[in-house]
Every structure is written in structure tokens, then in C-alpha cells.
Design a protein around this motif. Structure first.
Motif, PDB file in Angstrom:
ATOM      1  N   ARG A   4     -30.922 -26.594 -24.590  1.00  0.00           N
ATOM      2  CA  ARG A   4     -29.685 -26.214 -25.442  1.00  0.00           C
ATOM      3  C   ARG A   4     -29.285 -27.066 -26.372  1.00  0.00           C
ATOM      4  O   ARG A   4     -28.878 -26.553 -27.503  1.00  0.00           O
ATOM      5  CB  ARG A   4     -28.488 -25.813 -24.434  1.00  0.00           C
ATOM      6  N   HIS A   5     -29.524 -28.190 -26.258  1.00  0.00           N
ATOM      7  CA  HIS A   5     -29.118 -29.251 -27.411  1.00  0.00           C
ATOM      8  C   HIS A   5     -30.292 -29.506 -28.354  1.00  0.00           C
ATOM      9  O   HIS A   5     -30.340 -30.413 -29.253  1.00  0.00           O
ATOM     10  CB  HIS A   5     -28.418 -30.753 -26.651  1.00  0.00           C
ATOM     11  N   ASP A  26     -22.573 -33.295 -21.282  1.00  0.00           N
ATOM     12  CA  ASP A  26     -22.657 -32.394 -20.753  1.00  0.00           C
ATOM     13  C   ASP A  26     -23.315 -32.240 -19.174  1.00  0.00           C
ATOM     14  O   ASP A  26     -22.834 -31.660 -18.373  1.00  0.00           O
ATOM     15  CB  ASP A  26     -23.612 -31.277 -21.651  1.00  0.00           C
ATOM     16  N   VAL A  27     -24.374 -33.246 -19.154  1.00  0.00           N
ATOM     17  CA  VAL A  27     -24.866 -33.494 -17.849  1.00  0.00           C
ATOM     18  C   VAL A  27     -23.668 -33.860 -16.758  1.00  0.00           C
ATOM     19  O   VAL A  27     -23.730 -33.396 -15.649  1.00  0.00           O
ATOM     20  CB  VAL A  27     -26.004 -34.453 -17.670  1.00  0.00           C
ATOM     21  N   GLN A  77     -31.242 -27.615 -14.194  1.00  0.00           N
ATOM     22  CA  GLN A  77     -29.909 -27.474 -15.045  1.00  0.00           C
ATOM     23  C   GLN A  77     -29.947 -28.578 -16.109  1.00  0.00           C
ATOM     24  O   GLN A  77     -29.485 -28.235 -17.248  1.00  0.00           O
ATOM     25  CB  GLN A  77     -28.808 -27.656 -13.944  1.00  0.00           C
ATOM     26  N   VAL A  78     -30.455 -29.916 -15.924  1.00  0.00           N
ATOM     27  CA  VAL A  78     -30.543 -30.844 -16.610  1.00  0.00           C
ATOM     28  C   VAL A  78     -31.497 -30.644 -17.975  1.00  0.00           C
ATOM     29  O   VAL A  78     -31.348 -30.735 -19.142  1.00  0.00           O
ATOM     30  CB  VAL A  78     -31.022 -32.103 -16.096  1.00  0.00           C
ATOM     31  N   GLY A 107     -26.236 -37.772 -31.968  1.00  0.00           N
ATOM     32  CA  GLY A 107     -25.296 -37.106 -31.547  1.00  0.00           C
ATOM     33  C   GLY A 107     -25.593 -35.934 -30.446  1.00  0.00           C
ATOM     34  O   GLY A 107     -25.058 -35.965 -29.629  1.00  0.00           O
ATOM     35  N   ALA A 108     -26.892 -35.241 -30.731  1.00  0.00           N
ATOM     36  CA  ALA A 108     -27.231 -34.424 -29.641  1.00  0.00           C
ATOM     37  C   ALA A 108     -27.680 -34.830 -28.175  1.00  0.00           C
ATOM     38  O   ALA A 108     -27.154 -34.523 -27.101  1.00  0.00           O
ATOM     39  CB  ALA A 108     -28.414 -33.420 -30.026  1.00  0.00           C
ATOM     40  N   ILE A 109     -28.042 -36.440 -28.292  1.00  0.00           N
ATOM     41  CA  ILE A 109     -28.523 -36.920 -27.039  1.00  0.00           C
ATOM     42  C   ILE A 109     -27.059 -37.267 -26.363  1.00  0.00           C
ATOM     43  O   ILE A 109     -27.036 -37.253 -25.112  1.00  0.00           O
ATOM     44  CB  ILE A 109     -29.447 -38.043 -27.417  1.00  0.00           C
ATOM     45  N   TRP A 110     -26.119 -37.823 -27.005  1.00  0.00           N
ATOM     46  CA  TRP A 110     -24.787 -38.199 -26.280  1.00  0.00           C
ATOM     47  C   TRP A 110     -24.091 -36.776 -25.813  1.00  0.00           C
ATOM     48  O   TRP A 110     -23.583 -36.880 -24.751  1.00  0.00           O
ATOM     49  CB  TRP A 110     -24.007 -38.772 -27.444  1.00  0.00           C
ATOM     50  N   GLN A 111     -24.203 -35.737 -26.493  1.00  0.00           N
ATOM     51  CA  GLN A 111     -23.547 -34.475 -26.240  1.00  0.00           C
ATOM     52  C   GLN A 111     -24.389 -34.092 -24.794  1.00  0.00           C
ATOM     53  O   GLN A 111     -23.731 -33.406 -24.111  1.00  0.00           O
ATOM     54  CB  GLN A 111     -23.691 -33.490 -27.249  1.00  0.00           C
TER      55      GLN A 111
END
Length: 194
Positions: free
Chosen positions: A107-108, A149-150, A100-101, A141-145
Motif C-alpha cells: 500500500r505504501h 501503520d504496522v 498484513q505486514v 517518508g513511506a518507510i516511516w509511515q
């Protein structure tokens, strides 16, 4: 002396008038005058009584404010401990959680390099702490999102550390190292068997 004569004349006239009037009629007249005097004296008191009465009627028509429901008693230590253990993830499902991770990273649009994984059996806490160190490359931004989400997708996970690195100022992407911990139930702790 003229004033004394006038007063005496008035007194004589009042006596003559009373002598002509029937004593019963005089008594009725005196009672009427006394009643009128009492009525005049009671007018202010009656007005206050009317105001008090109207205020009481308004108060009786006004609904009482709702009473607050009693707050439930806080859970005791055993209930808190049961809630804690119920919120842990399953040790047998750790591979599914890691998939899932990785799916969230994809996805990001993040590139995950090979991570480091380590399970620590916390015997006193009766749980397993599964630590995951992930090197990630992508936009800030993608890393933080991805990290947020995790945490939403795996409620028994914690984000323990994030370190960002960029080789040069003009580079669009950044490298980051995320340290996550998955808190898992130790199935053997409950039954006491290895």
C-alpha cells in the motif's frame, strides 16, 4: 463666680420643672430618651448583622461544587497479568499477521525483499517472541509511515530497530532494515501441555 451662679440657676430651674412634672411622665420621658440612645448605639451592629445575613443567603443559594468521583482502585497484579496476556497475538495467526505486514508495504509502494523470521519461546514469560527482520526499499517518508501503520494494525508488535542506508546523495530511495517483534500467546503455557 458668675459661672457658679449660672449653674446654680440652671439647677434650680430643672428642679422646679421636675416638681411640676408628674413622676410617671418623667419616667416615661427618661425611658424614651434611653431607648433612643440604645437605638443609636445599635445602628452599626444592625448594619453588620444585615450584611452577614445577606452573605449567608447568597452562600445558601450558591450550588456546592461537584465532588470528584472516587478514582477506581488500580488493578491488582493478577488483573494486570490477565490484561497483558489478553493483549498478545495468536500464535496460530502469525501467517495472517505477516500477510498484513506485506499488504501494508504494498500500500505504501515499498519493495520488501526476503526477510528473516525467528520464533523464540519465552517459557518464563509464557509467550512467543516472533522476530521479523525486513529489508525495505522506498522513500524515507513511506518507510516511516509503513512502520507506524504496522504498529497501529498489529497492536502486539514492537518496532525494535530501524537502520537506513542510501548509496548516494542524489538517490531518491533509501534502503532500510526494520526489526519487528510480534508478541504471541503461547497456547501451551496455560494448560501446561506441550
Amino acid at each position: 463666680m458668675g459661672g457658679l451662679l449660672k449653674a446654680g440657676a440652671l439647677l434650680l430651674r430643672a428642679r422646679l420643672l421636675l416638681a411640676r412634672v408628674d413622676p410617671l411622665v418623667a419616667l416615661v420621658l427618661a425611658l424614651l430618651v434611653a431607648g433612643a440612645a440604645v437605638q443609636l448605639a445599635l445602628v452599626p451592629a444592625r448594619a453588620q448583622l444585615n450584611e452577614d445575613y445577606e452573605a449567608a443567603r447568597r452562600a445558601a443559594r450558591t450550588p456546592l461544587p461537584p465532588q470528584a468521583a472516587a478514582a477506581p482502585a488500580p488493578p491488582d497484579n493478577d488483573e494486570n497479568l490477565q490484561h497483558f496476556y489478553a493483549s498478545l497475538g495468536e500464535r496460530r495467526g502469525v501467517e495472517r499477521q505477516l500477510k498484513q505486514v506485506f499488504a501494508l508495504a504494498e500500500r505504501h509502494g515499498l519493495a520488501l525483499r526476503q526477510g528473516e523470521y525467528r520464533a523464540t519461546d519465552e517459557r518464563n514469560a509464557k509467550l512467543v517472541a516472533y522476530q521479523v527482520n525486513l529489508p525495505v526499499k522506498g522513500s524515507y517518508g513511506a518507510i516511516w509511515q509503513f512502520a507506524m501503520d504496522v504498529l497501529r494494525a498489529i497492536p502486539h508488535a514492537s518496532l525494535d530497530d530501524v537502520a537506513f542506508r542510501r548509496d548516494s546523495v542524489g538517490e531518491a530511495g533509501v534502503e532500510a532494515r526494520l526489526r519487528l517483534t510480534l508478541y504471541l500467546a503461547n497456547e501451551f503455557a496455560e494448560g501446561g501441555k506441550p
